[in-house]
Enzyme design. Structure first.
Site, PDB file in Angstrom:
ATOM      1  N   LYS A 158     134.481 146.558  77.425  1.00  0.00           N
ATOM      2  CA  LYS A 158     135.579 146.730  76.472  1.00  0.00           C
ATOM      3  C   LYS A 158     135.840 148.216  76.232  1.00  0.00           C
ATOM      4  O   LYS A 158     134.920 149.027  76.372  1.00  0.00           O
ATOM      5  CB  LYS A 158     135.202 146.083  75.130  1.00  0.00           C
ATOM      6  CG  LYS A 158     135.186 144.574  75.113  1.00  0.00           C
ATOM      7  CD  LYS A 158     134.817 144.059  73.728  1.00  0.00           C
ATOM      8  CE  LYS A 158     134.733 142.542  73.694  1.00  0.00           C
ATOM      9  NZ  LYS A 158     136.025 141.873  73.900  1.00  0.00           N
ATOM     10  N   ARG A 183     133.262 131.304  76.434  1.00  0.00           N
ATOM     11  CA  ARG A 183     133.520 129.981  77.018  1.00  0.00           C
ATOM     12  C   ARG A 183     132.388 129.555  77.960  1.00  0.00           C
ATOM     13  O   ARG A 183     132.152 128.367  78.148  1.00  0.00           O
ATOM     14  CB  ARG A 183     134.882 129.993  77.721  1.00  0.00           C
ATOM     15  CG  ARG A 183     134.983 130.972  78.864  1.00  0.00           C
ATOM     16  CD  ARG A 183     136.427 131.306  79.225  1.00  0.00           C
ATOM     17  NE  ARG A 183     137.046 132.171  78.210  1.00  0.00           N
ATOM     18  CZ  ARG A 183     138.321 132.549  78.249  1.00  0.00           C
ATOM     19  NH1 ARG A 183     139.116 132.136  79.219  1.00  0.00           N
ATOM     20  NH2 ARG A 183     138.808 133.328  77.299  1.00  0.00           N
TER      21      ARG A 183
HETATM   22  N1  BES Z   1     134.660 138.043  71.533  1.00  0.00           N
HETATM   23  C1  BES Z   1     135.857 138.260  72.248  1.00  0.00           C
HETATM   24  C2  BES Z   1     137.094 137.849  71.467  1.00  0.00           C
HETATM   25  C3  BES Z   1     137.380 138.618  70.215  1.00  0.00           C
HETATM   26  C4  BES Z   1     138.247 139.680  70.222  1.00  0.00           C
HETATM   27  C5  BES Z   1     136.819 138.241  69.004  1.00  0.00           C
HETATM   28  C6  BES Z   1     138.525 140.372  69.064  1.00  0.00           C
HETATM   29  C7  BES Z   1     137.079 138.939  67.842  1.00  0.00           C
HETATM   30  C8  BES Z   1     137.942 140.005  67.866  1.00  0.00           C
HETATM   31  C9  BES Z   1     135.818 137.464  73.550  1.00  0.00           C
HETATM   32  O1  BES Z   1     134.578 137.309  74.125  1.00  0.00           O
HETATM   33  C10 BES Z   1     136.672 138.169  74.529  1.00  0.00           C
HETATM   34  O2  BES Z   1     136.324 139.256  74.916  1.00  0.00           O
HETATM   35  N2  BES Z   1     137.775 137.553  74.941  1.00  0.00           N
HETATM   36  C11 BES Z   1     138.663 138.117  75.891  1.00  0.00           C
HETATM   37  C12 BES Z   1     138.996 137.062  76.914  1.00  0.00           C
HETATM   38  C13 BES Z   1     139.730 137.583  78.113  1.00  0.00           C
HETATM   39  C14 BES Z   1     138.853 138.514  78.919  1.00  0.00           C
HETATM   40  C15 BES Z   1     140.174 136.413  78.946  1.00  0.00           C
HETATM   41  C16 BES Z   1     139.914 138.576  75.149  1.00  0.00           C
HETATM   42  O3  BES Z   1     140.343 137.889  74.218  1.00  0.00           O
HETATM   43  O4  BES Z   1     140.425 139.640  75.486  1.00  0.00           O
HETATM   44 MN    MN Z   2     134.083 138.949  75.392  1.00  0.00          MN
END
Ligand code: BES
Ligand code: MN
Ligand code: ZN
Length: 494
Positions: free
Chosen positions: A274, A348
């Protein structure tokens, strides 16, 4: 916080601070202000005339040594429009009073009960507890230390219904359950590792008489949880699968509700790392798991006649020499193969295996809560949880419970057309479905592992954390979802 009833006539009640509320249409007359001695109301009438008492929602008007009363302070809280009054509103009013008084050195608060109904009594106690929480455990000078020690429920001498004591206890344990969830979510990842989370779950289970089982890395691999393990393998912190069981003997054999909570104690994104901005927020990526722990703590005390098993796959998602990589193909516990397109879509994966295992343990209904996608925040913002599922009966149960509980939840669609988006060129599934409809494809990916078992998914990415303080609630972890799921389980048992 201690909570107890007080039967003294209001004029004679001797306490540091008594709270009453009033409505906009007649600030000096309506609400519980009506129950105050005539002399005091006369004072309020003067304030109203001077334009200093309006009854607007959450307006706090303090009066020192009010005429006709024994209290040192009377706090009049505005309740807004009479038509909008509800139990949710009542919780918030009490909360606003508590947060107003606690920072002014008040340690004992008396609340003028307007209704002796059990629902109202529970709302008052719960609202006070939730409001008395601050996410300031790591400040040397804590707001929390300025918390309320005692909440008195002033009946003004009116008779209480027989259920009042039970209602007080219910409000108390519901408030504590939410604060427990909030406390866990607030912990940083160096202090809330998967091991620590499992310890906290174990302590809670022991205290409230739940069965708790914790599996470690070897067992997770032995069970062929290839999806869970793919995420866990990159972290130095050993993974844990936390399993809590509530199975009262007087409950029917079915349904067995499986509550599955995402327990990523830190989500760096892994190799698909990230951006560093806001990455610290990913300490909250175990909020789904914390929600389920709060729910279990509450039902262990409320004792609904329904069987419930909570499963929390807990791990960090880290980049390292051992980490899983984009392009990897892994085999989940179900046998389905998954091509990893983005290691940041880890929630997931851990949920896929936890759902498969939940079914193996005999769960006949699956409900998961997860901080799953940023996309749900784009769709619904910070105030509303996204609800997903094919099974209308169970989705509706959750939505109905949310409505009763006063938590905002909104159904988003699942539909075969979206399946195309997370097909893989070389495996059964891909772990991402692209940007469009990201909350939906994320949800549906999990649903693939529920199969024919009724399943509901709550995406709490937006609602886990409040970016702004409210008069009745601190900024920070919210405990959102606990009230709804407890309500749903109680409804099932009714
Ligand atoms: N934990 C994150 C989602 C999230 C984002 C929770 C902001 C709380 C605040 C999750 O694991 C994630 O990174 N999701 C990605 C999925 C994508 C790579 C398909 C996302 O939402 O960007
Ligand atoms: Mn994630
Ligand atoms: Zn995540």
């Amino acid at each position: 916080m201690k909570t107890e009833f007080r039967a003294d006539p209001l004029a004679q009640l001797s306490t540091p601070a008594l709270v009453a509320y009033c409505f906009e249409d007649a600030p000096a007359a309506g609400g519980t202000v009506e129950r105050l001695p005539a002399e005091t109301r006369h004072l309020l009438q003067q304030l109203q005339t001077a334009g200093e008492l309006t009854g607007k929602a959450f307006e706090c008007t303090p009066l020192g040594w009010p005429a006709g009363m024994a209290v040192s302070k009377l706090l009049v809280v505005g309740a807004g429009k009479r038509e909008k009054f509800s139990e949710s509103h009542l919780r918030h009013l009490v909360g606003a009073a508590v947060r107003n008084l606690r920072v002014r050195g008040v340690r004992e608060v008396a609340w003028t009960l307007g209704s002796m109904e059990p629902g109202a009594v529970a709302a008052v106690v719960e609202g006070a507890l939730v409001a008395d929480y601050d996410a300031d455990r790591y400040r040397t000078e804590r707001n929390g230390e300025k918390g309320i020690d005692t909440l008195l429920l002033a009946t003004g001498g009116e008779a209480l219904p027989a259920e009042a004591e039970a209602a007080l206890r219910r409000g108390h344990l519901l408030g504590e359950a939410q604060n427990f969830t909030r406390e866990l979510v607030n912990e940083p990842s160096n202090r809330m590792t998967p091991t620590k989370l499992a310890e906290r779950a174990g302590e809670m289970a022991e205290r409230f008489g739940l069965n708790c089982e914790v599996l470690g890395p070897q067992e997770i691999q032995d069970l062929n949880m290839g999806a869970f393990w793919a995420v866990a393998q990159g972290s130095q912190e050993p993974a844990r699968l936390i399993i809590l069981r509530y199975s009262p003997e007087d409950a029917p054999e079915q349904p067995v509700i499986g509550l599955i909570g995402k327990g990523i104690t830190f989500d760096s994104g892994g190799i698909s790392i990230k951006p560093s901005e806001n990455m610290h927020e990913m300490k909250t990526d175990m909020a789904g798991g914390a929600t389920m722990l709060g729910v279990m703590q509450a039902i262990a005390q409320l004792k609904p006649r329904v069987r419930v098993t909570a499963l929390i796959p807990a791990t960090e998602n880290m980049p390292s020499g051992n980490a899983y990589k984009p392009g990897d193909v892994i085999t989940s516990m179900s046998g389905k193969t998954i091509e990893i397109l983005n290691t940041d879509a880890e929630g997931r994966l851990v949920l896929a295996d936890a759902l498969t295992y939940a079914k193996r343990l005999g769960c006949t209904v699956l409900i998961d809560a997860a901080t799953l996608t940023g996309a749900v925040m784009i769709a619904l913002g910070n105030f509303t949880t996204g609800v997903f599922g094919w099974n209308k009966e169970w989705v509706d149960r959750v939505l109905a419970a949310a409505n009763l509980a006063g938590e905002k939840m909104w159904q988003l669609p699942v539909d075969d057309d979206y399946r195309e988006l997370y097909k893989s060129a070389i495996a059964d599934l891909a772990n991402t479905g692209g940007r469009y409809g990201g909350a939906i494809t994320g949800a549906m990916f999990i649903g693939e592992f529920a199969g024919d078992t009724p399943w509901v998914h709550l995406d709490i990415a937006g609602t886990r954390w409040a970016n702004e303080e409210k008069p009745y609630r601190a900024k920070g972890p919210t405990g959102h979802g606990v009230r709804t799921l407890v309500q749903m389980l109680m409804d099932l048992s009714a």
